[in-house]
Each structure stands twice: as structure tokens, then as C-alpha cells.
Design an enzyme around this catalytic site. Structure first.
Site, short mmCIF file in Angstrom:
data_model
loop_
_atom_site.label_atom_id
_atom_site.label_comp_id
_atom_site.label_asym_id
_atom_site.label_seq_id
_atom_site.Cartn_x
_atom_site.Cartn_y
_atom_site.Cartn_z
CD GLU A 1 3.78 -2.92 -7.98
OE1 GLU A 1 2.70 -2.29 -7.89
OE2 GLU A 1 3.90 -4.14 -7.90
CB CYS B 1 -1.11 -3.21 -7.45
SG CYS B 1 0.01 -4.08 -8.50
N GLY C 1 4.43 2.30 1.90
CA GLY C 1 5.53 2.98 1.20
C GLY C 1 5.93 4.27 1.91
CB SER D 1 -0.88 0.02 1.25
OG SER D 1 -0.06 0.11 2.39
C1 UN1 Z 1 0.36 -6.75 -8.39
O1 UN1 Z 1 -0.86 -6.74 -8.33
O2 UN1 Z 1 1.07 -6.38 -7.42
O3 UN1 Z 1 -0.08 -7.03 -14.33
C2 UN1 Z 1 1.13 -7.25 -9.56
C3 UN1 Z 1 -0.60 -7.80 -13.52
C4 UN1 Z 1 0.28 -8.88 -12.93
C5 UN1 Z 1 1.06 -8.34 -11.79
C6 UN1 Z 1 0.28 -7.63 -10.74
N1 UN1 Z 1 1.15 -9.38 -13.95
O4 UN1 Z 1 -1.78 -7.75 -13.20
#
Ligand code: UN1
Length: 508
Positions: free
Chosen positions: A261, A295, A244, A240
Site C-alpha cells: 500500500e 496516502c 516498496g 512510500s
Molecule cells: C493511509 O493514509 O495510509 O481512507 C491510510 C483514509 C483512511 C486511511 C488512510 N481511512 O483516509
């Protein structure tokens, strides 16, 4: 759709762990491992103490001193072995991902495939860690760049990609000459241990230092030891934005390198010319897949007012028939939320959306609660919003899709970029001007901008990450490997003179 009994699930977990070579469950462990499939406990694990973290980093640093002198193509052999082991154990590791993170079987296996893919990329890369040769302004001189191993890489990963994100970091770090110390999410510790067992076996097979890969388990105190250790040259953290914000200043204060990330709030612009069949499929996969817990999950649709009614009708029909249930059963497309806190996040966000004038078209519903009171299955939710209010600008890690409308393209782009996060984005259009504008400098402000596919499901070949509150890091493909190495610039004088740069005279 029925859920497995907790006993059946525990028995499958025990078998899988045994086949992966994990023997870490202990009855008196302080860390419970749960499955979101039933909500029950699968076993207990012992937490790493903060002093053990420090010792692990010290051992990793010793391994670094050795590993950095091993030629990169030879380092690649370790990752090659890991890729072979992952192929061999794909079913088991994939099953563990499904049991512990609640992903449907196909996505659990897909996650292991993502690991295999990055291993392949890293093996090739181990022969391509190339630097530049640069023309010198001085006669008889040559300039060049070299990329050298960086040091210990600390990895903090989230529950939702419990192994793939580790492998993006680890596969690159190991070929770049860096050991890894990994703190997985407390929600997916078994999966991490399964993965660690495989990498340790790969290390044994090639005779590399054992401390090249370590897993540490525990809460924030364990993470803080890792974050604060000056021997951790790069900290790569996924999770989250709140996490971070806690981690980044600590690493920056000791001049450590960071790769972040963090959150996303990914949108799809659906233009008048969009192929709506394709758009609906792309939208439903990106918004409801993984129960909205990527994410990269699609959280906002910005649809042109001329097609919004048609789009919403089709999305509603698709959402109403989405099979929700055990992620281990054939045919399920939507598994559980990871825990009760996630469920609370889901219901609170929907309540706020309604208070802000939103109309729920489908969802706002917990399902299977009688059968599994400790598990949290929800219906993916579609909400029509009059404007992009604060709740829409907030990332809620659950399957809620907000639909809004636009009139002209500039307005769509403005709405698109008007969120604090900048991970992934997409446009559905058959108009080449709109498509190109969306991916141009004054288009989407995200790290990933797609045309006619949703924002999730990236391949490993591209650099992965985003801007603004997403943290700016890039992992996985392209030249993301550079973050795991240090660059040296070398000027070599092969002449008998000592000319100075910029024409400076210094007569001694
Ligand atoms: C994530 O949700 O942290 O592009 C990574 C995507 C996957 C990676 C997600 N290859 O949805």
C-alpha cells in the site's frame, strides 16, 4: 494559537503510557521518540537487534503452528478482546496518536475508532471464512476450496496511520490464524508500543500464545531481517513507493507473498454541475486534513473551466481561515508536519511548482516557527497550475493542492489517470452519466473511486488499496482477508471408479 510546553507534553505522554501499560522508555536507548507538536524528544527506546528479529520471527512461527489449529471463531475471541480494550483505552491511544503523529484530537480518536471497526469486522469474519463448492466433471466426485492459515505476517507501517493500518492487518491476520511481527515507523514507536500492550493483554485474557504479536523497533537493517526471513509468509508494507521498490523484489525473490500500500496522488474532478458547497467541504477536508499527510490526501483538483474561478475563490477563502496550531487544542484543524524533511519536501515542491508556471493562491508559508523552532507547521497551500507538470505528478507528503482546468470530460479523465500512482479518486458532479463513467472500466484507474465525497476517509468495510505504483494490495474490508490465508483446492472421490479429468485414459 499557542503550543503546549514540551514539559507538559512529556508529562501527558508519560501518564498515557503508564495507563496503557508501557514501560519501555530508557535513558540510554538509541532510538529517540519525538513529538512533531513541539519537535522535542519524548524519551528513548532500545532498538531491536537483527538477531532479535530472527528470534521474534521464530517464536511467531512456533505460535503459528499452535494458532492455526484453533478454530477460527475461537481465534475471533482474541480480536473481540482487543476491540473491547481499544474501546476502554480509546482516549489514551488517541492522545498518543495526536502527540506522536501530530494529528488533531478528533483524527487521533478517529484512528482508534477505525481500529475498533476493523476488530468488529474481523470478529464477524471469524465465522465466515468460507470457501466454494465446485461441480466436478467426474461422477462420484466433489470439489471444494478451503482457506487455511498462511503463516507469520510481517507488517511494516508508516507514521501517518500509526495504529489503524497495523490493525487492518493484525485483526484479519489473527482471525485467519496468522501471528504478526510489526515494524512501525521510527517516528511513531510509542504509539506502536501502546497498541502492543493492549494486544498482549488481550492475548493474556484469552490464553493465546504470547508470540502472536511482536513489535520490533529500529532502522532499515531491522526491517531487512523481517523482509528476508523465509518464515514470513506475507509481508504487508505501507509507505512510500521508494520503500516498496526496495522491499518488493526481496520478498519476491524468496517467493514470499506481498501486500503493498504505497503512494497516492489522488485527484478530484469538479464538473460543471457540481454542488460547489459540498465540493469545497470535501476538498478542504481531503487536502488540508491530517496536514496533507494521508496516502489518500487530495493533491490535484481538475476543475471544469466554467466553474474554476468560483471554486478557486471559495477554496481560497476556506484555506485562508483554516486554524493551524497545536493538534491537541480545541478548534485546530491543521497540525504540524511530521518533521523537518517533510517541511523541506513542502517548500521544494512549491518552488518547483512556481518554476513550472504555478501561482500560489494561499500558503507557501511556515507558521509558529518562533514559538517552536523545532516543529514544522505550515499553511496548507493552494497552487493554480497551467498544466499537469512533473511536480504535480509527484506525491509530496504535505498539504499542497494543485488546481488545474479541463474543457471536456474525456480530457479530465485523461489528466486524472496521467500519474504513476493509482490509490484513490473522486468526482463532484450531479450528472449521472459523468458519475457512472468515472467509476466505470474506462473511468478512474484507481483502487478507490468516489462520487461526491473526497478521496480520503474511507470506511473499513471496503477493500483499501490501489493500482500502478500504489502497489496493487488490498487491505481492510470486503474479501481482503483472502490475502492472509492460503487456498487449497480439494477433489474428493466417493465413488468406486477412478475416472480421469479431461477424459484421459490411463489403463493400469
Ligand atoms: C493511509 O493514509 O495510509 O481512507 C491510510 C483514509 C483512511 C486511511 C488512510 N481511512 O483516509
Amino acid at each position: 494559537m499557542t503550543l503546549p510546553s514540551h514539559d507538559t507534553l512529556t508529562a501527558e505522554t508519560t501518564d498515557v503510557l503508564r495507563r496503557l501499560g508501557v514501560d519501555a522508555l530508557s535513558a540510554d536507548g538509541d532510538l529517540p521518540a519525538h513529538s512533531p507538536v513541539t519537535g522535542g524528544e519524548l524519551g528513548r527506546l532500545r532498538a531491536t537487534t537483527p538477531d532479535e528479529v530472527t528470534a521474534a520471527v521464530a517464536a511467531a512461527h512456533d505460535a503459528f503452528l499452535e494458532w492455526r489449529t484453533v478454530p477460527a471463531p475461537a481465534r475471533g475471541q482474541l480480536v473481540r478482546e482487543l476491540g473491547l480494550l481499544l474501546r476502554e483505552h480509546k482516549e489514551d491511544l488517541g492522545a498518543l496518536v495526536s502527540i506522536e503523529a501530530g494529528k488533531i484530537r478528533s483524527e487521533g480518536l478517529g484512528e482508534v475508532q477505525e481500529m475498533i471497526d476493523i476488530c468488529d469486522l474481523a470478529v464477524g469474519l471469524s465465522r465466515q471464512l468460507t470457501g466454494l463448492t465446485i461441480a466436478s466433471e467426474r461422477p462420484g466426485h466433489r470439489m471444494m476450496e478451503q482457506w487455511h492459515p498462511l503463516g507469520v505476517v510481517g507488517i511494516i507501517s508508516a507514521f501517518n496511520f500509526p495504529v489503524a493500518v497495523w490493525s487492518w492487518n493484525a485483526a484479519l491476520a489473527l482471525v485467519c490464524g496468522d501471528p504478526v511481527v510489526w515494524k512501525p515507523s521510527e517516528k511513531t514507536m510509542l504509539t506502536a508500543l501502546g497498541c502492543q500492550a493492549l494486544v498482549r493483554e488481550a492475548i493474556r485474557r484469552v490464553g493465546a500464545p504470547e508470540a502472536l504479536s511482536t513489535v520490533i523497533l529500529g532502522d532499515a537493517a531491522v526491517g531487512e531481517r523481517l523482509v528476508d526471513d523465509p518464515r514470513v509468509a506475507l509481508l504487508s508494507a505501507t509507505g512510500s513507493t521508494r520503500m516498496g521498490k526496495a522491499v518488493a523484489p526481496r520478498v519476491a525473490a524468496r517467493f514470499g507473498k506481498l501486500l503493498l500500500e504505497l503512494g497516492g496522488n489522488n485527484a478530484a474532478v469538479v464538473a460543471p454541475s457540481a454542488d460547489l458547497d459540498l465540493a469545497v467541504r470535501g476538498i478542504v477536508f481531503s487536502a488540508a486534513g491530517t496536514a496533507g499527510q494521508r496516502c489518500t490526501t487530495l493533491r490535484r483538483v481538475i476543475a471544469h473551466e466554467s466553474i474554476v474561478e468560483d471554486l478557486v475563490t471559495r477554496l481560497t477563502a476556506a484555506y485562508e481561515t483554516l486554524p493551524i496550531g497545536s493538534p491537541l487544542a480545541d478548534g485546530t484543524l491543521v497540525g504540524p508536519l511530521v518533521d523537518e524533511a517533510s517541511y523541506r519536501g513542502y517548500s521544494d515542491a512549491i518552488a518547483k511548482a512556481k518554476a513550472n508556471g504555478g501561482t500560489v493562491l494561499v500558503g507557501d508559508e511556515r507558521v509558529l516557527a518562533d514559538e517552536a523552532p523545532d516543529a514544522f507547521y505550515v499553511r496548507p497551500t493552494l497552487v493554480r497550475m497551467p498544466t499537469q507538470s512533473e511536480i504535480v505528478q509527484t506525491e509530496t507528503f504535505a498539504p499542497i493542492l494543485y488546481v488545474m482546468t479541463y474543457r471536456d470530460f474525456d480530457e479530465a479523465l485523461e489528466m486524472h489517470n496521467d500519474v504513476p500512482q493509482g490509490l484513490s479518486s473522486s468526482i463532484f458532479t450531479l450528472n449521472v452519466r459523468e458519475a457512472e463513467r468515472f467509476v466505470a472500466a474506462d473511468g478512474s484507474d484507481c483502487g478507490i473511486a468516489n462520487v461526491n465525497i473526497g478521496p480520503s476517509g474511507a470506511e473499513i468495510g471496503g477493500a483499501f488499496g490501489g493500482e500502478k505504483e500504489t502497489g496493487g494490495g488490498r487491505e481492510s474490508g470486503s474479501d481482503a482477508w483472502r490475502a492472509y490465508m492460503r487456498r487449497t483446492t480439494n477433489t474428493i472421490n466417493y465413488s468406486t471408479e477412478l475416472p480421469l479429468a479431461q477424459g484421459v485414459e490411463f489403463g493400469v
